[in-house]
Motif scaffolding. Structure first.
Motif, PDB file in Angstrom:
ATOM      1  N   ALA A 180       0.838  -1.195   0.000  1.00  0.00           N
ATOM      2  CA  ALA A 180       0.000   0.000   0.000  1.00  0.00           C
ATOM      3  C   ALA A 180       0.869   1.238   0.000  1.00  0.00           C
ATOM      4  O   ALA A 180       1.857   1.334   0.725  1.00  0.00           O
ATOM      5  CB  ALA A 180      -0.923   0.002   1.215  1.00  0.00           C
TER       6      ALA A 180
ATOM      7  N   ASP B 238      -6.707   2.588  -3.360  1.00  0.00           N
ATOM      8  CA  ASP B 238      -6.004   1.322  -3.582  1.00  0.00           C
ATOM      9  C   ASP B 238      -6.989   0.161  -3.469  1.00  0.00           C
ATOM     10  O   ASP B 238      -7.436  -0.186  -2.381  1.00  0.00           O
ATOM     11  CB  ASP B 238      -4.881   1.168  -2.553  1.00  0.00           C
TER      12      ASP B 238
ATOM     13  N   GLU C 185      -8.178   2.699   1.158  1.00  0.00           N
ATOM     14  CA  GLU C 185      -7.635   1.373   0.880  1.00  0.00           C
ATOM     15  C   GLU C 185      -8.662   0.290   1.198  1.00  0.00           C
ATOM     16  O   GLU C 185      -9.429   0.408   2.159  1.00  0.00           O
ATOM     17  CB  GLU C 185      -6.376   1.109   1.728  1.00  0.00           C
TER      18      GLU C 185
ATOM     19  N   VAL D 121      -9.661   3.132   5.677  1.00  0.00           N
ATOM     20  CA  VAL D 121      -9.248   1.763   5.353  1.00  0.00           C
ATOM     21  C   VAL D 121     -10.403   0.815   5.647  1.00  0.00           C
ATOM     22  O   VAL D 121     -10.942   0.814   6.755  1.00  0.00           O
ATOM     23  CB  VAL D 121      -8.004   1.332   6.159  1.00  0.00           C
TER      24      VAL D 121
END
Length: 243
Positions: free
Chosen positions: A24, A200, A180, A160
């Motif tokens: 990441a 991501d 992410e 996240v």
């Protein structure tokens, strides 16, 4: 739409486990900043019911049934909500700061236009949660399952999603920056009108985009994910595939 408009960065890196976390923030994407919570020893909440515009500081809500209660506009600082029922709980425009929500459950929880900053949401079981117009900054969503999460028009920065299942999440018109997905199943996601920057997706265990595949500019996907998305991309670009 030209292929260049899709603009997703493609990576051939490893997709799961610790390798994802090390990858990441690699070439083409900046890593999300995770919350770092050190809650002081909390006092047990004994207030009975939530109050609109209430002020809750350093409290632990343990196994509380908050079904249908109204905490709209309230502020939660250094709080922990553990195992609470949030069915139809109204928390619109609430501010959750430096707080933990663990094992919460409920349908129709209203967090519209709320602010979540430095928050951990773990092992939640939620359905139809309303977070449209909300602001999420340094938020970790780990474990659990959330169905029909409404994030339309929300702003997500340093968020996240890890080890969780998101069924038909709606990111329509949302702005995602440094977001992410790690070992997370993303099923039937709607990205219509969304704006992505440093997002991501490589670590997603499952990646299904129902709408808005043309908004992937600013995201990073793996080679395998790109192949899985190929039919949707072809349809978006009007490419016929035969044989």
């Amino acid at each position: 739409m030209a292929l260049s408009q899709v603009g997703a960065f493609v990576s051939g890196g490893v997709q799961h486990g610790r390798m994802v976390r090390r990858a990441a923030g690699g070439p083409g994407v900046k890593a999300a900043r995770r919350p770092e919570l050190r809650l002081p020893a909390p006092e047990r909440f004994e207030g009975g019911r939530l109050e609109p515009d209430g002020d809750y500081d350093g409290l632990e809500f343990r196994e509380e049934d908050l079904t249908g209660q109204d905490g709209g506009g309230a502020r939660f600082l250094d709080c922990a909500l553990r195992g609470c029922a949030l069915d139809g709980t109204r928390l619109s425009r609430a501010r959750l700061l430096d707080s933990v929500l663990a094992g919460v459950r409920g349908v129709g929880t209203d967090l519209a236009e709320a602010t979540l900053r430095d928050v951990e949401l773990t092992d939640a079981r939620l359905g139809g949660t309303q977070l449209h117009g909300a602001v999420l900054e340094r938020v970790l969503v780990r474990g659990g399952k959330i169905d029909f999460l409404n994030l339309r028009g929300a702003r997500l920065k340093d968020v996240v999603f890890e080890g969780c299942v998101l069924v038909e999440p709606d990111f329509g018109g949302a702005r995602l920056e440094r977001v992410e997905f790690v070992d997370c199943a993303l099923k039937g996601a709607d990205l219509s009108g969304a704006t992505l920057k440093d997002v991501d997706l490589r670590g997603a265990a499952a990646l299904e985009i129902a709408r808005g595949v043309d908004r992937l500019s600013g995201a990073v996907v793996s080679t395998a994910q790109l192949l899985d998305l190929a039919p949707v991309l072809a349809a978006e670009l009007g490419i016929g595939v035969e044989g």
